[in-house]
Design a protein around this motif. Structure first.
Motif, PDB file in Angstrom:
ATOM      1  N   TYR A 198       8.893   5.504  -8.651  1.00  0.00           N
ATOM      2  CA  TYR A 198       7.910   7.302  -9.464  1.00  0.00           C
ATOM      3  C   TYR A 198       6.936   6.372 -10.290  1.00  0.00           C
ATOM      4  CZ  TYR A 198       7.421  11.616 -11.258  1.00  0.00           C
ATOM      5  OH  TYR A 198       6.748  12.258 -11.455  1.00  0.00           O
ATOM      6  N   GLU A 199       7.284   5.498 -11.417  1.00  0.00           N
ATOM      7  CA  GLU A 199       6.952   5.189 -11.696  1.00  0.00           C
ATOM      8  C   GLU A 199       5.181   4.339 -11.852  1.00  0.00           C
ATOM      9  OE1 GLU A 199       7.385   6.247 -14.945  1.00  0.00           O
ATOM     10  OE2 GLU A 199       9.428   7.310 -14.612  1.00  0.00           O
TER      11      GLU A 199
ATOM     12  N   SER B 260      -2.507  10.929   6.609  1.00  0.00           N
ATOM     13  CA  SER B 260      -3.186  10.416   5.159  1.00  0.00           C
ATOM     14  C   SER B 260      -2.626  11.392   4.558  1.00  0.00           C
ATOM     15  CB  SER B 260      -4.187  10.479   5.186  1.00  0.00           C
ATOM     16  OG  SER B 260      -5.121  10.968   6.140  1.00  0.00           O
ATOM     17  N   LYS B 261      -2.064  12.783   5.332  1.00  0.00           N
ATOM     18  CA  LYS B 261      -0.970  14.246   4.631  1.00  0.00           C
ATOM     19  C   LYS B 261       0.387  14.011   5.039  1.00  0.00           C
ATOM     20  CE  LYS B 261      -3.011  16.985   8.619  1.00  0.00           C
ATOM     21  NZ  LYS B 261      -3.615  17.866   9.179  1.00  0.00           N
TER      22      LYS B 261
ATOM     23  N   LEU C 162       0.014   8.915  -3.199  1.00  0.00           N
ATOM     24  CA  LEU C 162       0.924   9.582  -2.401  1.00  0.00           C
ATOM     25  C   LEU C 162       0.773  11.353  -3.005  1.00  0.00           C
ATOM     26  CD1 LEU C 162       4.228   7.572  -2.644  1.00  0.00           C
ATOM     27  CD2 LEU C 162       2.691   8.236  -0.782  1.00  0.00           C
ATOM     28  N   GLU C 163       0.227  11.945  -3.707  1.00  0.00           N
ATOM     29  CA  GLU C 163       0.054  13.216  -3.617  1.00  0.00           C
ATOM     30  C   GLU C 163      -1.397  13.988  -4.008  1.00  0.00           C
ATOM     31  OE1 GLU C 163       2.740  13.714  -8.732  1.00  0.00           O
ATOM     32  OE2 GLU C 163       0.349  13.754  -8.347  1.00  0.00           O
TER      33      GLU C 163
ATOM     34  N   ARG D 277       1.093  -1.073   0.201  1.00  0.00           N
ATOM     35  CA  ARG D 277      -0.041  -0.005  -0.429  1.00  0.00           C
ATOM     36  C   ARG D 277       1.150   1.236  -0.070  1.00  0.00           C
ATOM     37  NH1 ARG D 277      -4.069  -0.804   4.820  1.00  0.00           N
ATOM     38  NH2 ARG D 277      -3.794   1.206   4.767  1.00  0.00           N
ATOM     39  N   PRO D 278       0.563   2.400  -0.803  1.00  0.00           N
ATOM     40  CA  PRO D 278       1.484   3.280  -0.849  1.00  0.00           C
ATOM     41  C   PRO D 278       1.328   4.059   0.526  1.00  0.00           C
ATOM     42  CG  PRO D 278      -0.818   4.350  -1.593  1.00  0.00           C
ATOM     43  CD  PRO D 278      -1.201   2.414  -1.311  1.00  0.00           C
ATOM     44  N   GLU D 279       0.915   3.978   1.671  1.00  0.00           N
ATOM     45  CA  GLU D 279       1.266   4.426   3.067  1.00  0.00           C
ATOM     46  C   GLU D 279       2.350   3.916   3.550  1.00  0.00           C
ATOM     47  OE1 GLU D 279      -3.677   4.287   2.705  1.00  0.00           O
ATOM     48  OE2 GLU D 279      -2.127   2.737   2.087  1.00  0.00           O
TER      49      GLU D 279
END
Length: 571
Positions: A518-519, A364-365, A527-528, A314-316
């Motif tokens: 990154y890709e 989440s920030k 994340l953005e 997960r991106p977390e």
């Protein structure tokens, strides 16, 4: 070493099923495996020479002497006998981990104002100029580390002199210039070309030596022969030290402050390693004046509160690793020489401190990023170091770091020795605001050691070693080691893949991701949406590793593909 543009091929990376649930670099880590003994250095010639010592009946302490000496010959830009070093050593008989800090030491005449102009109260010159002066050079500890470890733990089947023979012979006969050395010579040519000794060794005809050409270092060979005859005392109390002092004193516009008594009185800092428990793993690392060890363990404590394993695939995962790096980066300002300052290490490494920091990390920030300007590297500073990992057939572990400071140290050799002078006193602070405080721990002063970022890590599980890590090149070593540690311990990445996993760093408050990470569009967009600024960089950090497979006990030694050198060998 391949050119930077060809080290990895991110566009053709394979999907990974573990960790981030992301992608691995399409470049195999330089790896070797063995059930008996392994060696990892930045250069295969040093690794092979050390392995021969092990095969001839020596142990990790013996082989380390040979490895560092050969590195002085084949990679003179990255370490040498006139630099600083540290060693995390596991004695398998005593079952004890010890830490030996051979950081450079300032002269007795040093002061907090030594780098400042007496009239203006600002640095005398910019970093590039100051590193060339004698003020930049401290009393080196590398020879002390090597002689102590070999006399204390070596098996005595080979003398110190015999262990130096491979390096002495290589310097006399000549060795091929590596890609790494050739690139460094070219990159630092302007800073080096004022030195006649440098010109004599590294120029052929009208140009610098190129990769594959032979470099002969006759003066360095004589230095090793002298050490073989008289031992390390010839530096700290004899003619080799006199040559070193001549080199440090003659550099203009500012001569150094070192004298014979400074060399004679130098001693190693011998201490217990820093230790902590992480999810049942015993983790040992460097003590101060290394800030690296403190920052690494502090990061582990925060991550344990978060329990990163809950966020696998997960991106977390990326979010939390980045946020933890933000939390520990400012800790460096509290670290210095423990012999001269009362450092808040116990407080920083407490579970209470970690709990407060973990609670401050939003889910989440991005959290707040405190990056004081004075913690940034001075313009022109590009630290270079090496690590050596050796595990012998007895189970002893040598996890060693060494540096001259910048590439080629100060850029000049001690006359007639073939050895570059370090510029490691430039690791002291030169910020006038910091130096006003009498308790600032990284201020220059008499007999003080500057803060460093040596980053050895040895991890145990149920009393047995399971992971040996090191990373090089300044404070980025902390991020490289932490990324590798998390992949192995939290996510169970296989030993052969740990160093290939794409990494996340934090630079100027932004999450900086390696190419394959990154890709991943889905993760990057998420994340953005969290509010992160995202940057891309293809090569983050340079780590070395020995990993123990849990089922078989086989050791897998890895040399980071980001470094480009194949320096891992097994018996």
């Amino acid at each position: 070493m391949l050119p930077l543009s060809r080290k990895f091929s991110p566009g053709s990376a394979l999907l990974g099923a573990l960790i981030y649930g992301l992608v691995f670099f399409n470049s195999s880590a330089q790896a070797a495996s063995s059930y008996k003994a392994v060696v990892v250095t930045p250069d295969s010639r040093a690794s092979q020479a050390a392995l021969k010592v092990l095969e001839a009946g020596g142990n990790a302490a013996d082989a380390l002497v040979t490895a560092q000496a050969v590195l002085n010959v084949v990679a003179p830009h990255s370490s040498g006998i006139f630099g600083g070093a540290s060693l995390l050593y596991y004695d398998a008989v005593l079952r004890r981990v010890l830490y030996f800090d051979g950081s450079v030491q300032a002269p007795a005449r040093a002061s907090p104002e030594m780098f400042l102009d007496s009239q203006q109260g600002q640095p005398r010159a910019d970093y590039a100029e100051l590193r060339k002066t004698g003020l930049a050079t401290g009393v080196p500890g590398t020879l002390k580390v090597l002689s102590e470890i070999q006399s204390r733990f070596g098996l005595r089947k080979m003398s110190f002199a015999e262990l130096l023979e491979p390096a002495a012979a290589m310097a006399e006969e000549g060795v091929a210039v590596s890609e790494s050395l050739a690139e460094s010579l070219l990159a630092h040519r302007e800073a080096l070309q004022g030195s006649g000794d440098f010109q004599k060794v590294f120029f052929a005809g009208n140009g610098l030596l190129k990769a594959g050409e032979t470099v002969r270092q006759e003066d360095l060979a004589k230095t090793f022969r002298l050490l073989q005859q008289k031992g390390p005392a010839v530096f700290y109390e004899g003619e080799l030290g006199n040559a070193f002092l001549d080199g440090a004193r003659q550099h203009q516009p500012v001569s150094g402050l070192l004298d014979k008594e400074d060399l004679k009185s130098y001693d190693l800092l011998r201490t217990d390693a820093l230790y902590s428990n992480y999810k049942g793993y015993g983790v040992f690392t460097a003590s101060p004046p290394s800030a690296g060890g403190v920052m690494f363990l502090a990061a582990c404590h925060i991550l344990e509160k978060i329990d990163l394993s809950k966020y696998a695939a997960r991106p977390e995962t990326v979010h939390y690793i980045g946020e933890v790096m933000k939390q520990v980066d400012p800790l460096q300002q509290w670290i210095g020489d423990p012999d001269h300052f009362d450092l808040p290490v116990v407080s920083i490494l407490s579970k209470e401190w970690a709990g407060k920091k973990a609670a401050n990390i939003p889910a989440s920030k991005p959290g707040r990023y405190e990056n004081p300007k004075h913690l940034s590297l001075p313009e022109g500073k590009k630290p270079v170091s090496v690590s050596v990992l050796i595990i012998d057939r007895h189970g002893n572990i040598a996890n060693y770091s060494a540096s001259l400071g910048d590439a080629f140290g100060s850029g000049r050799m001690a006359p007639g020795t073939g050895g570059f002078l370090n510029d490691l006193l430039m690791d002291f602070s030169m910020d006038p605001g910091e130096l006003k405080s009498p308790n600032f721990p990284n201020a220059p002063g008499p007999k003080r050691r500057p803060r460093n970022f040596f980053m050895p890590v040895v991890v145990f599980k149920q009393g047995k070693p399971t992971l040996v890590l090191n990373a090089v090149n300044g404070k980025e070593s902390v991020g490289a080691a932490l990324n590798a540690f998390v992949q192995r311990v939290d996510f169970g990445v296989s030993c052969g893949s740990v160093l290939e996993v794409p990494r996340v760093f934090v630079r100027d408050g932004a999450l900086t991701l390696e190419g394959d990470l990154y890709e991943n569009d889905l993760w990057r967009v998420q994340l953005e949406l969290f509010g992160h600024k995202i940057k891309k960089e293809n090569f983050l950090g340079n780590g070395q590793m020995v990993c123990f497979e849990e089922d078989s006990g086989k050791m897998v030694a890895g040399s980071d593909p980001r470094g480009g050198e194949d320096g891992a060998v097994g018996a």
